[in-house]
Design an enzyme around this catalytic site. Structure first.
Site, short mmCIF file in Angstrom:
data_model
loop_
_atom_site.label_atom_id
_atom_site.label_comp_id
_atom_site.label_asym_id
_atom_site.label_seq_id
_atom_site.Cartn_x
_atom_site.Cartn_y
_atom_site.Cartn_z
N TYR A 129 4.40 -13.26 -2.31
CA TYR A 129 5.20 -12.21 -2.94
C TYR A 129 6.36 -12.81 -3.73
O TYR A 129 6.74 -12.29 -4.78
CB TYR A 129 5.74 -11.23 -1.88
CG TYR A 129 4.70 -10.30 -1.33
CD1 TYR A 129 4.51 -9.02 -1.85
CD2 TYR A 129 3.88 -10.69 -0.27
CE1 TYR A 129 3.55 -8.16 -1.35
CE2 TYR A 129 2.91 -9.84 0.25
CZ TYR A 129 2.75 -8.58 -0.29
OH TYR A 129 1.79 -7.73 0.20
N TRP B 275 3.40 6.47 1.33
CA TRP B 275 1.96 6.37 1.56
C TRP B 275 1.44 7.77 1.87
O TRP B 275 2.11 8.57 2.53
CB TRP B 275 1.68 5.46 2.74
CG TRP B 275 2.04 4.02 2.49
CD1 TRP B 275 3.25 3.43 2.72
CD2 TRP B 275 1.19 3.01 1.97
NE1 TRP B 275 3.20 2.11 2.37
CE2 TRP B 275 1.95 1.81 1.91
CE3 TRP B 275 -0.14 2.97 1.55
CZ2 TRP B 275 1.42 0.62 1.44
CZ3 TRP B 275 -0.67 1.78 1.10
CH2 TRP B 275 0.10 0.61 1.04
N THR C 251 7.28 2.40 5.00
CA THR C 251 6.37 1.27 5.09
C THR C 251 5.30 1.44 6.17
O THR C 251 5.48 2.17 7.14
CB THR C 251 7.16 -0.02 5.40
OG1 THR C 251 7.83 0.12 6.66
CG2 THR C 251 8.19 -0.30 4.32
N VAL C 252 4.19 0.75 5.94
CA VAL C 252 3.16 0.59 6.97
C VAL C 252 3.15 -0.89 7.37
O VAL C 252 3.51 -1.75 6.55
CB VAL C 252 1.76 0.99 6.46
CG1 VAL C 252 1.69 2.48 6.22
CG2 VAL C 252 1.36 0.24 5.19
N CYS D 77 -2.79 -3.31 3.09
CA CYS D 77 -1.56 -4.02 3.39
C CYS D 77 -1.78 -5.16 4.39
O CYS D 77 -2.30 -4.93 5.48
CB CYS D 77 -0.53 -3.03 3.95
SG CYS D 77 0.94 -3.78 4.63
#
Length: 344
Positions: free
Chosen positions: A184, A86, A120-121, A53
């Site tokens: 993105y 995750w 999220t990370v 990421c």
């Protein structure tokens, strides 16, 4: 940031529309004065990342440059995830050895049982309670520079120096909108019109950055700052992922001479290239985004040898770490698999 989705038919593209990133994060901060209830305290928090990421990669780099490895431990999730979260599939028995959890989702739900958004990370987790503190990645990296100063290594660089903060913030804002998130917006565009608008916006900004960096070694001032960290994590993924997978294909990074030299300069700087796992990067994008790449086939290229070629950027002057020094090599447990990087 690293959004959850599914490895089997996940939905990332908005049909007929423009990609819009959900930017509502858990905004709690870890501060020197503990004003949000979470004071700076060595050993208390665990930074959970994925090397795949780009948003998490920022935190990995900043933590390394500032020498916070002993103060803030780091858990590394695998490069792919399912529709829930995750996962810690790189660890023995699939559990994070400090938090004891199989999924990052467990830390989010420990604090917010009805958490409604993506898991999220990067995320900072309070080890004693097992609860996520924050996933506000932009603020997190700034706070490592400004709130954790008592625990920086000797010789730590000034990544967010007060005299340059306004300019750093200005550069970061346009780089985020047009480049970091811009790739993105190309890749997840749901219509030809949305894609073309994002494509032109991305490459117009890359041209602007090329002009800016043609005569100065770093984005703001004469040393590495937060602005360079944020641009680097997108550039390093450009040819392996964004050029093909996200259709950002006017040119490869290797065909943009100034940005390619700038990226190599940073890659060869301790704390940057030694955090990059190209295998994880490619596996994440090509395996997880099944609505873009239905087969899940991961490309073998590109050749990585070019990252180690001379860049000649030192001729522009500047000092990578300002009045500080280079960080030591990463701890053995945090080193990237040699097979996944040209830095063998």
């Amino acid at each position: 940031m690293g959004e959850t989705g599914t490895t089997s038919g996940g939905k990332y593209v908005e049909p007929g529309g423009e990609f819009s990133r959900d930017q509502r994060y858990i905004a709690t901060r870890i501060t020197a004065d503990g004003s949000d209830g979470y004071p700076v305290e060595p050993g208390r928090y665990r930074l959970v990342v994925s090397r795949a990421c780009p948003w998490a990669n920022r935190l990995i780099i900043v933590r390394r440059l500032l020498g916070l490895e002993d103060a803030i431990s780091m858990g590394v999730a695998g490069p792919t995830h399912d529709e829930l979260s995750w996962t810690f599939d790189l660890d023995p028995d699939g559990r994070d050895p400090v938090l004891g959890i199989e999924r990052l989702r467990e830390a989010y739900l420990a604090r917010h049982p009805d958490y409604p958004r993506g898991i999220t990370v990067p995320a900072l987790v309070d080890v004693p309670t097992g609860q996520v503190v924050t996933n506000d990645y932009a603020q997190m990296s700034l706070d490592l520079s400004t709130q954790w100063t008592a625990h920086h290594r000797e010789g730590a660089p000034q990544l967010y120096p007060e005299p340059l903060r306004a300019e750093i913030d200005e550069v970061n804002a346009v780089v985020f909108a047009d480049v970091n998130n811009g790739v993105y917006r190309c890749g997840f565009a749901g219509s030809q019109k949305a894609y073309e608008q994002a494509y032109h916006r991305l490459f117009d900004r890359l041209d602007w950055l090329s002009e800016r960096l043609a005569e100065q070694r770093y984005l703001v001032g004469d040393a590495i700052t937060e602005a360079d960290v944020r641009l680097f994590t997108t550039l390093v993924r450009f040819d392996p992922v964004y050029h093909g997978h996200f259709k950002c294909n006017r040119q490869k990074l290797t065909e943009m001479p100034v940005l390619w030299a700038y990226a190599r300069d940073l890659f060869q700087t301790p704390g940057f290239g030694d955090t990059i796992d190209f295998d994880h990067i490619k596996r994440h994008y090509y395996e997880v985004h099944r609505d873009i790449n239905p087969t899940g086939v991961v490309p073998l290229g590109p050749d990585l040898a070019g990252w180690l070629t001379p860049h000649d950027r030192e001729e522009l002057g500047g000092r990578p770490f300002g009045d500080g020094t280079a960080p030591p090599p990463p701890p053995p447990a945090e080193r990237v698999d040699p097979a996944h990087t040209p830095l063998r």
